[in-house]
Design a protein around this motif. Structure first.
Motif, PDB file in Angstrom:
ATOM      1  N   ASN A   1       6.015  -7.890   3.158  1.00  0.00           N
ATOM      2  CA  ASN A   1       6.598  -7.531   1.863  1.00  0.00           C
ATOM      3  C   ASN A   1       6.512  -6.038   1.592  1.00  0.00           C
ATOM      4  O   ASN A   1       7.356  -5.485   0.874  1.00  0.00           O
ATOM      5  N   HIS A   2       5.522  -5.371   2.183  1.00  0.00           N
ATOM      6  CA  HIS A   2       5.495  -3.909   2.093  1.00  0.00           C
ATOM      7  C   HIS A   2       6.721  -3.317   2.768  1.00  0.00           C
ATOM      8  O   HIS A   2       7.382  -2.419   2.208  1.00  0.00           O
ATOM      9  N   TYR A   3       7.049  -3.778   3.978  1.00  0.00           N
ATOM     10  CA  TYR A   3       8.217  -3.254   4.689  1.00  0.00           C
ATOM     11  C   TYR A   3       9.479  -3.481   3.865  1.00  0.00           C
ATOM     12  O   TYR A   3      10.350  -2.595   3.774  1.00  0.00           O
ATOM     13  N   ARG A   4       9.606  -4.661   3.269  1.00  0.00           N
ATOM     14  CA  ARG A   4      10.796  -4.923   2.454  1.00  0.00           C
ATOM     15  C   ARG A   4      10.907  -3.923   1.300  1.00  0.00           C
ATOM     16  O   ARG A   4      11.988  -3.399   1.009  1.00  0.00           O
ATOM     17  N   ARG A   5       9.787  -3.659   0.645  1.00  0.00           N
ATOM     18  CA  ARG A   5       9.830  -2.760  -0.506  1.00  0.00           C
ATOM     19  C   ARG A   5      10.097  -1.314  -0.084  1.00  0.00           C
ATOM     20  O   ARG A   5      10.805  -0.574  -0.782  1.00  0.00           O
ATOM     21  N   SER A   6       9.527  -0.901   1.026  1.00  0.00           N
ATOM     22  CA  SER A   6       9.746   0.485   1.460  1.00  0.00           C
ATOM     23  C   SER A   6      11.195   0.697   1.913  1.00  0.00           C
ATOM     24  O   SER A   6      11.786   1.753   1.667  1.00  0.00           O
ATOM     25  N   ILE A   7      11.778  -0.303   2.571  1.00  0.00           N
ATOM     26  CA  ILE A   7      13.193  -0.212   2.957  1.00  0.00           C
ATOM     27  C   ILE A   7      14.074  -0.184   1.705  1.00  0.00           C
ATOM     28  O   ILE A   7      15.048   0.578   1.629  1.00  0.00           O
ATOM     29  N   GLN A   8      13.722  -1.002   0.707  1.00  0.00           N
ATOM     30  CA  GLN A   8      14.451  -0.998  -0.566  1.00  0.00           C
ATOM     31  C   GLN A   8      14.386   0.381  -1.210  1.00  0.00           C
ATOM     32  O   GLN A   8      15.402   0.910  -1.693  1.00  0.00           O
TER      33      GLN A   8
END
Length: 552
Positions: free
Chosen positions: A458-465
């Motif tokens: 979920n960190h990766y998802r937020r950073s890509i967002q």
């Protein structure tokens, strides 16, 4: 801007041609992603089944490692038919179904073209080695033995030993920069160039959105076959080959990175342009990687982007190292475009390579999303997977078998993707997998991380967002970085938007001052991000701050 493209109809023509600039590309190693038919090996239908998960990450495109017909001596990087699918992975119909599904999810598809060499089982090589006067006699790099019977020159193979192999039929040596079963094509032959451009057209006509170009600087060799000079011991690096390989003892002036290569790259880009396709080239050069990146991506008639090995290195990047690397890029590739990656199918996974904690891994991911350039993430990286420990008796990689135990090869980063922690074979297959499942990876499976708000996934998802929410982070200019101890700071700007980025690349807390003005946190949805709007800020160990300047 959303993290993924909702549909292809929403993309303007200009946007479609520039989707790669600042985009995030997810690398899939097909043997290890998802098995759909129970043979223990991943395949194209398995990729299709898992594409909704990939789309959920918010990435712009996928890059799929080779799936072409191959004897698999180097796991698909030894191609025997460029225009067909190896039965291990399915058939052309499976590729078409995967491509259609990806496009329906707003994902572009880049495929891994291996143009510098083929398999020795390719029909082209079979004809070439059959004599010196047939239509393909000069399609590969052949050289006469020296009077004492030794190879034409001192060139070395990345996989060990001489880069020349004797062929009894032609009574000549042929060049192989990699395995002896991977003979190098002769790019000085116009017919070879045309055949390879036809391969690119075949896949572009089929609907692919671009290419990852393997060993792009190896295409052209010195026609005079001159010896490479030795390099001083203190100048040897281990970027392209492991430190135990004497390949690092030469200055590779003549076996690769030749200026003649630019003419072919221009021809390839001309083929790609009508399709709006993009290419990322892999630059494997231990001395001139960033310079070649700059050469190959300058202007609009060469490659869209390239990556070198600076951030795929073995040493944990310090603030000063990142600054020096970006300063170097600014000097030699100001008109070009880099594509940054920390992990791929050829190197130890970076949490293990750099001995990172979870907090450090998250910080480096956020840094990646803030750097000028495009970004590649490797399957399982978004789970924080460590390198798998593959015992010698289970090794598949010829590179590791050759240099064991000082270099264990690439199998540790190629083990199967972990989907379901408590399922047989972690949901990858119903059979015995081609490489063993790692218990240290299984506990980090997708199903375990989906339900945890603070997970790496979920960190990766937020950073890509966060990246996609900012034109400055996607395509904007990047100021000269400042490195003070472990603290790295820089600005990204695009028009009226200014983004301040600060990263503490160490364990000890530090203090920084925000630039003048009022700031709003862009990483407020990222757990662990520091929040501040003005003044002095305390940044914990492995802390980071990403803030947008408020309009006056």
């Amino acid at each position: 801007m959303t993290t993924q493209l909702a549909s292809t109809t929403e993309i303007t023509a200009a946007g479609a041609n520039e989707w790669w600039r600042g985009g995030v590309i997810y690398q899939i190693y097909p043997r290890s992603f998802q098995d759909s038919n129970g043979d223990g090996i991943g395949d194209l239908a398995g990729i299709t089944d898992r594409l909704p998960y990939v789309a959920s990450l918010g990435v712009d495109a996928i890059w799929i490692s080779p799936f072409f017909t191959s004897p698999m001596k180097d796991f698909g990087y030894d191609v025997s038919d460029y225009c067909d699918i190896d039965p291990m992975f399915g058939a052309l119909a499976d590729f078409d179904a995967m491509l259609a599904r990806a496009h329906s999810l707003g994902l572009r598809v880049m495929i891994d073209l291996v143009l510098s060499h083929t398999s020795d089982q390719h029909p082209w090589f079979a004809e070439s080695r059959n004599g010196r006067d047939n239509d393909k006699s000069n399609w590969y790099v052949w050289g006469d033995a020296k009077p004492d019977g030794t190879p034409p020159n001192n060139w070395l193979s990345i996989f060990g030993g001489s880069a020349w192999q004797w062929d009894s039929r032609r009574q000549q040596y042929y060049l192989h920069n990699f395995l002896t079963s991977q003979p190098d094509l002769n790019f000085h032959s116009p017919a070879v160039q045309q055949a390879l451009l036809d391969v690119a057209r075949f896949w572009l006509d089929r609907g692919v959105d671009g290419f990852r170009l393997d060993t792009i600087n190896f295409y052209t060799h010195d026609a005079e076959l001159r010896d490479n000079p030795a390099i001083a011991p203190e100048q040897r690096t281990a970027k392209t080959a492991p430190a135990v390989n004497p390949y690092n003892w030469q200055e590779h002036l003549y076996d690769k990175s030749r200026p003649e290569n630019l003419a072919f790259l221009r021809r390839l880009r001309a083929v790609m342009k009508p399709y709006g396709a993009a290419a990322v080239g892999e630059v494997g050069d231990e001395q001139l990687g960033l310079e070649i990146l700059g050469q190959y991506t300058a202007g609009d008639d060469l490659m869209n982007m390239c990556y070198a090995f600076e951030l795929l290195s073995g040493d944990t990047p310090t603030a000063s190292f990142v600054k020096d690397t970006m300063d170097h890029v600014a000097r030699v590739a100001a008109d070009g475009w880099a594509c940054w990656a920390f992990s791929n199918h050829d190197v130890v996974r970076h949490p293990s390579r750099w001995l990172l904690t979870d907090a450090a891994t998250k910080t480096f991911n956020t840094l990646l999303m803030c750097l000028r350039g495009s970004a590649c993430i490797y399957q399982g990286e978004e789970l924080g997977l460590p390198e798998a420990d593959v015992p010698y008796e289970s090794l598949q990689d010829p590179y590791g078998i050759e240099f064991w135990p000082e270099f264990k090869g690439r199998d540790g980063c190629r083990t199967p993707m972990v989907w379901e922690a408590n399922s047989d074979h972690v949901g990858f297959t119903s059979a015995t997998p081609w490489l063993p499942i790692s218990s240290s990876q299984a506990v980090l499976a997708v199903d375990q991380q989906e339900v945890r708000k603070d997970s790496m996934l979920n960190h990766y998802r937020r950073s890509i967002q966060m990246r996609h929410d900012s034109h400055a982070l996607l395509r904007g200019a990047q100021s000269e970085m400042e490195a003070t101890g472990d603290l790295l700071t820089f600005l990204r700007t695009d028009g009226a938007e200014t983004v301040f980025c600060a990263f503490n690349l160490g364990r000890d807390a530090t203090t920084l001052s925000l630039p003048e003005g009022e700031w709003e946190n862009m990483a407020k949805d990222i757990i662990g991000a520091t929040e501040a709007t003005s003044g002095r800020v305390d940044l914990p160990g492995w802390g980071f701050l990403v803030a947008r300047k408020r309009a006056v």
